[in-house]
Each structure stands twice: as structure tokens, then as C-alpha cells.
Scaffold this motif. Structure first.
Motif, PDB file in Angstrom:
ATOM      1  N   LEU A 114      -8.438  -5.152   6.711  1.00  0.00           N
ATOM      2  CA  LEU A 114      -7.471  -4.195   6.172  1.00  0.00           C
ATOM      3  C   LEU A 114      -8.175  -3.011   5.528  1.00  0.00           C
ATOM      4  O   LEU A 114      -9.071  -3.175   4.701  1.00  0.00           O
ATOM      5  CB  LEU A 114      -6.599  -4.893   5.123  1.00  0.00           C
ATOM      6  CG  LEU A 114      -5.626  -4.009   4.343  1.00  0.00           C
ATOM      7  CD1 LEU A 114      -4.517  -3.502   5.249  1.00  0.00           C
ATOM      8  CD2 LEU A 114      -5.040  -4.776   3.155  1.00  0.00           C
ATOM      9  N   SER A 122     -10.577  -7.374   3.432  1.00  0.00           N
ATOM     10  CA  SER A 122     -10.233  -5.989   3.113  1.00  0.00           C
ATOM     11  C   SER A 122     -11.487  -5.210   2.751  1.00  0.00           C
ATOM     12  O   SER A 122     -12.445  -5.772   2.202  1.00  0.00           O
ATOM     13  CB  SER A 122      -9.247  -5.950   1.948  1.00  0.00           C
ATOM     14  OG  SER A 122      -9.114  -4.637   1.428  1.00  0.00           O
ATOM     15  N   ARG A 153       3.336  -4.769  10.201  1.00  0.00           N
ATOM     16  CA  ARG A 153       2.588  -5.131   8.992  1.00  0.00           C
ATOM     17  C   ARG A 153       3.471  -4.859   7.783  1.00  0.00           C
ATOM     18  O   ARG A 153       3.835  -3.709   7.508  1.00  0.00           O
ATOM     19  CB  ARG A 153       1.295  -4.331   8.874  1.00  0.00           C
ATOM     20  CG  ARG A 153       0.631  -4.504   7.489  1.00  0.00           C
ATOM     21  CD  ARG A 153      -0.817  -4.122   7.501  1.00  0.00           C
ATOM     22  NE  ARG A 153      -1.648  -5.188   8.054  1.00  0.00           N
ATOM     23  CZ  ARG A 153      -2.904  -5.010   8.442  1.00  0.00           C
ATOM     24  NH1 ARG A 153      -3.458  -3.817   8.371  1.00  0.00           N
ATOM     25  NH2 ARG A 153      -3.610  -6.024   8.924  1.00  0.00           N
ATOM     26  N   HIS A 209       4.766  -0.093   9.934  1.00  0.00           N
ATOM     27  CA  HIS A 209       4.499  -0.380   8.514  1.00  0.00           C
ATOM     28  C   HIS A 209       5.656   0.110   7.633  1.00  0.00           C
ATOM     29  O   HIS A 209       5.482   0.279   6.431  1.00  0.00           O
ATOM     30  CB  HIS A 209       3.186   0.292   8.118  1.00  0.00           C
ATOM     31  CG  HIS A 209       2.552  -0.217   6.864  1.00  0.00           C
ATOM     32  ND1 HIS A 209       2.529  -1.549   6.508  1.00  0.00           N
ATOM     33  CD2 HIS A 209       1.878   0.445   5.871  1.00  0.00           C
ATOM     34  CE1 HIS A 209       1.882  -1.688   5.363  1.00  0.00           C
ATOM     35  NE2 HIS A 209       1.498  -0.493   4.942  1.00  0.00           N
ATOM     36  N   SER A 228      -7.588  -0.599  -1.711  1.00  0.00           N
ATOM     37  CA  SER A 228      -6.224  -0.575  -2.229  1.00  0.00           C
ATOM     38  C   SER A 228      -6.163   0.071  -3.608  1.00  0.00           C
ATOM     39  O   SER A 228      -5.139   0.609  -3.998  1.00  0.00           O
ATOM     40  CB  SER A 228      -5.663  -1.999  -2.320  1.00  0.00           C
ATOM     41  OG  SER A 228      -5.558  -2.572  -1.042  1.00  0.00           O
ATOM     42  N   HIS A 273      -7.235   1.443   4.375  1.00  0.00           N
ATOM     43  CA  HIS A 273      -6.196   2.443   4.141  1.00  0.00           C
ATOM     44  C   HIS A 273      -6.767   3.847   4.322  1.00  0.00           C
ATOM     45  O   HIS A 273      -7.940   4.075   4.039  1.00  0.00           O
ATOM     46  CB  HIS A 273      -5.623   2.327   2.725  1.00  0.00           C
ATOM     47  CG  HIS A 273      -5.003   1.011   2.419  1.00  0.00           C
ATOM     48  ND1 HIS A 273      -5.753  -0.082   2.011  1.00  0.00           N
ATOM     49  CD2 HIS A 273      -3.716   0.594   2.478  1.00  0.00           C
ATOM     50  CE1 HIS A 273      -4.939  -1.114   1.823  1.00  0.00           C
ATOM     51  NE2 HIS A 273      -3.707  -0.733   2.098  1.00  0.00           N
ATOM     52  N   ASP A 280      -3.947   1.361   7.310  1.00  0.00           N
ATOM     53  CA  ASP A 280      -2.562   1.512   6.867  1.00  0.00           C
ATOM     54  C   ASP A 280      -2.302   2.861   6.189  1.00  0.00           C
ATOM     55  O   ASP A 280      -3.220   3.555   5.745  1.00  0.00           O
ATOM     56  CB  ASP A 280      -2.204   0.401   5.869  1.00  0.00           C
ATOM     57  CG  ASP A 280      -2.073  -0.959   6.523  1.00  0.00           C
ATOM     58  OD1 ASP A 280      -2.397  -1.088   7.720  1.00  0.00           O
ATOM     59  OD2 ASP A 280      -1.648  -1.902   5.820  1.00  0.00           O
ATOM     60  N   ALA A 305      -1.156  -4.624  -0.321  1.00  0.00           N
ATOM     61  CA  ALA A 305      -2.206  -4.431   0.659  1.00  0.00           C
ATOM     62  C   ALA A 305      -3.542  -4.589  -0.043  1.00  0.00           C
ATOM     63  O   ALA A 305      -3.824  -3.944  -1.027  1.00  0.00           O
ATOM     64  CB  ALA A 305      -2.083  -3.042   1.271  1.00  0.00           C
ATOM     65  N   TRP A 361      -3.970 -10.123   7.301  1.00  0.00           N
ATOM     66  CA  TRP A 361      -5.393  -9.791   7.355  1.00  0.00           C
ATOM     67  C   TRP A 361      -6.203 -10.928   6.760  1.00  0.00           C
ATOM     68  O   TRP A 361      -5.701 -11.769   6.008  1.00  0.00           O
ATOM     69  CB  TRP A 361      -5.675  -8.496   6.598  1.00  0.00           C
ATOM     70  CG  TRP A 361      -5.212  -8.518   5.159  1.00  0.00           C
ATOM     71  CD1 TRP A 361      -5.923  -8.926   4.071  1.00  0.00           C
ATOM     72  CD2 TRP A 361      -3.916  -8.112   4.672  1.00  0.00           C
ATOM     73  NE1 TRP A 361      -5.167  -8.799   2.928  1.00  0.00           N
ATOM     74  CE2 TRP A 361      -3.925  -8.303   3.267  1.00  0.00           C
ATOM     75  CE3 TRP A 361      -2.776  -7.611   5.284  1.00  0.00           C
ATOM     76  CZ2 TRP A 361      -2.820  -8.018   2.476  1.00  0.00           C
ATOM     77  CZ3 TRP A 361      -1.677  -7.322   4.494  1.00  0.00           C
ATOM     78  CH2 TRP A 361      -1.705  -7.517   3.110  1.00  0.00           C
ATOM     79  N   GLY A 411       2.110  -6.769   2.047  1.00  0.00           N
ATOM     80  CA  GLY A 411       2.003  -8.106   2.610  1.00  0.00           C
ATOM     81  C   GLY A 411       3.180  -8.993   2.279  1.00  0.00           C
ATOM     82  O   GLY A 411       3.143 -10.194   2.537  1.00  0.00           O
ATOM     83  N   THR A 434      -8.023  -2.440  10.937  1.00  0.00           N
ATOM     84  CA  THR A 434      -6.648  -1.952  10.843  1.00  0.00           C
ATOM     85  C   THR A 434      -6.539  -0.988   9.666  1.00  0.00           C
ATOM     86  O   THR A 434      -7.041  -1.267   8.581  1.00  0.00           O
ATOM     87  CB  THR A 434      -5.656  -3.112  10.675  1.00  0.00           C
ATOM     88  OG1 THR A 434      -5.873  -3.770   9.417  1.00  0.00           O
ATOM     89  CG2 THR A 434      -5.823  -4.146  11.795  1.00  0.00           C
TER      90      THR A 434
END
Length: 290
Positions: free
Chosen positions: A250, A222, A194, A155, A226, A252, A100, A16, A219, A198, A98
């Protein structure tokens, strides 16, 4: 436009936050994001399926009721109907944010509050192994889903690369996560999936198609979170590059520092005259056409 109908060639991408490593030239420039592999906490041991609300395959919200929980049988997807999505299907001012994972309680709470306060749509792709964090916000997320402000994406349960899982384990990871999302938030994750890191291939995509996942959500940019230990300045700099017309961005909910990002996301969207949407809204016309 980067929407790929699936062919024989496998698509392999990194963690990700990575950019795709192998994308057919026809889809145009690839996003540039440093390759970083983020490994989540150890998986939570399996537990018995909880009792509670029941849902019809339509995914409508229903109130909890007594009785054992069972996931409706999935509707398989024809291979030609499955797509890999990177960004909006055409010129648009829309942008899809988005989020995650979700193993940091402050970050998850912050994103839920951000969606509620700023009225900015988000697409959540949580892992069920972090259910103790997400379940605290079940009522708020259900409300956001009901208003069309949140779309839920599968996910997997424990964030392992689906390329490395056996067929049976992959099915269990996906179905268990969808069962938890249905039970907790009242909707199915289908057709949105997702892949962790990836990473996916022809075999794993075929299994996902059998389970009813017709949209593999990648995506185009980002926010750069990550890497654990990233600074607020690095997040904001990455967000300024990623927040663009037609982008699937992307992020998180894994570290507290992301709370510094919410205001910048809102400012960028306003300054650039963008229209924030869920992935369901961004790809709805294409989804209906198929």
C-alpha cells in the motif's frame, strides 16, 4: 496465502496503512503497520456527468465520442464469489505496488512517470474528488493501461468509510467513481475495490457484490506514507519491510516526499529478484478459475 472467502463475520480494519484488526487465524501472520487515520480534503460538490467516450461493459478502450455518458449496468456477483485479498495466492516472486488517493500533484505525476520510465507495473486506486490532479495524466495512464502496466481500482469518489454510508450513498460513491475512471482512463474498475481506511462489513460488501465488485483489495504491507509529514527515511525503512515476495504493498500519492521513494522501490525489486505486477496479473488465475 491470505485470500478470504466471505463469511458471516465482518472484517474491520483501520485507515490506509493500518493492519487488519480482525482476521481469522487460518490466514497466518498479520502485517504490522502503525494505526494512523488520514482524512482527505473536503469532498468536491457533485457535478453533471461529462460527455465523451462510450465504453462497452467489457471495459475496452474506446475513443471519445459525442453524446451523454452512462455507465453500463453492472453484473452482480454471487456472495460466494467475492473475496478479500491480502497477498498473492501462493508462493511467488511477484509483488504488487498499489497507489491510493492522489491529492498531491507532484506525487501523482511522479508515480505516472515512474511507471512509464521504470516499466514497473502499478495499480492505481484514485478518488474522483481529486480528478483535477489525475485528469492531467489521462493520456499517459490510458497508455499504461493499454500496455498492461496499470490496473485501475475503485476507491470511492470522496474517501469516506463505507461502513458509515447509507446503502444509496455507498452505491452513488462507487458508481460515480467508476463513471469518472471509465470516462477519463477508458476502463472500468470492476472487479477491484479498495475500501477507504480498509473499513468494510457484511452489508457494504453485499452492496459491492451487487455492483460487480468481487475482489476486495486489502494489503500485506505499507510504505508508511499514511501519516502526513513522514520523512524520506521513514518511507524507505517501511518499504524495505513491505517489499516482499507475494506482497500487496500500500502506498499513497498524497505528499511530495514520496518522490524520494521511487528509486528505492526499484532497487529493492531488483536486489530481491522480485517480479512487479498489477493486482490483475497477481490474481488473474484465481479470477479466471472463478
Amino acid at each position: 496465502m491470505k485470500i478470504l472467502a466471505l463469511g458471516a463475520a465482518d472484517l474491520l480494519v483501520g485507515c490506509a496503512g493500518d493492519r487488519p484488526k480482525s482476521v481469522p487465524p487460518a490466514v497466518g501472520p498479520r502485517p504490522v503497520v502503525p494505526p494512523i487515520r488520514m482524512v482527505p480534503d473536503a469532498p468536491v460538490p457533485p457535478q453533471a456527468a461529462p460527455s465523451g467516450g462510450r465504453l462497452e461493459p467489457s471495459g475496452g478502450l474506446l475513443e471519445p465520442s459525442a453524446g451523454p455518458w452512462r455507465s453500463p449496468a453492472p453484473l452482480a456477483v454471487a456472495p460466494g464469489q467475492q473475496q478479500i485479498l491480502f497477498n498473492a495466492p501462493g508462493a511467488t516472486r511477484q509483488v504488487a505496488l498499489t497507489i491510493d488517493d492522489g491529492f498531491n500533484a507532484t506525487a501523482v505525476a511522479g508515480y505516472v512517470d515512474f511507471a512509464s520510465r521504470a516499466k514497473i507495473p502499478l495499480s492505481f486506486a484514485p478518488n474522483g474528488m481529486y480528478r483535477n490532479v489525475w485528469n492531467q495524466h489521462a493520456a499517459a495512464v490510458r497508455s499504461l493501461i493499454k500496455s498492461g502496466q496499470v490496473t485501475m481500482v475503485n476507491h470511492t469518489w470522496s474517501h469516506r468509510s463505507i461502513r458509515t454510508l447509507s446503502d444509496a450513498t455507498l452505491r452513488a460513491e462507487v458508481e460515480r467513481n467508476d463513471d469518472w475512471v471509465r470516462q477519463t482512463f477508458g476502463v472500468t474498475t470492476r472487479p477491484w475495490f479498495r475500501p477507504p481506511y480498509g473499513e468494510h462489513n457484511e452489508r457494504s460488501r453485499a452492496i459491492l457484490a451487487e455492483l460487480g465488485y468481487s475482489r476486495i483489495l486489502m494489503w500485506s504491507g505499507s510504505v508508511g506514507d499514511s501519516m502526513m509529514g513522514v520523512t524520506a527515511g521513514e518511507l524507505i525503512a517501511a518499504a524495505r519491510q513491505a517489499i516482499q515476495p507475494g506482497a500487496v504493498v500500500l502506498g499513497h500519492a498524497n505528499q511530495q516526499v514520496v518522490v524520494n521513494l521511487y528509486g528505492e522501490l526499484e532497487r529493492l525489486i531488483i536486489q530481491r529478484a522480485l517480479v512487479p505486477v498489477t493486482v490483475e496479473t497477481m490474481f488473474m488465475a484465481d479470477l479466471i478459475a472463478r
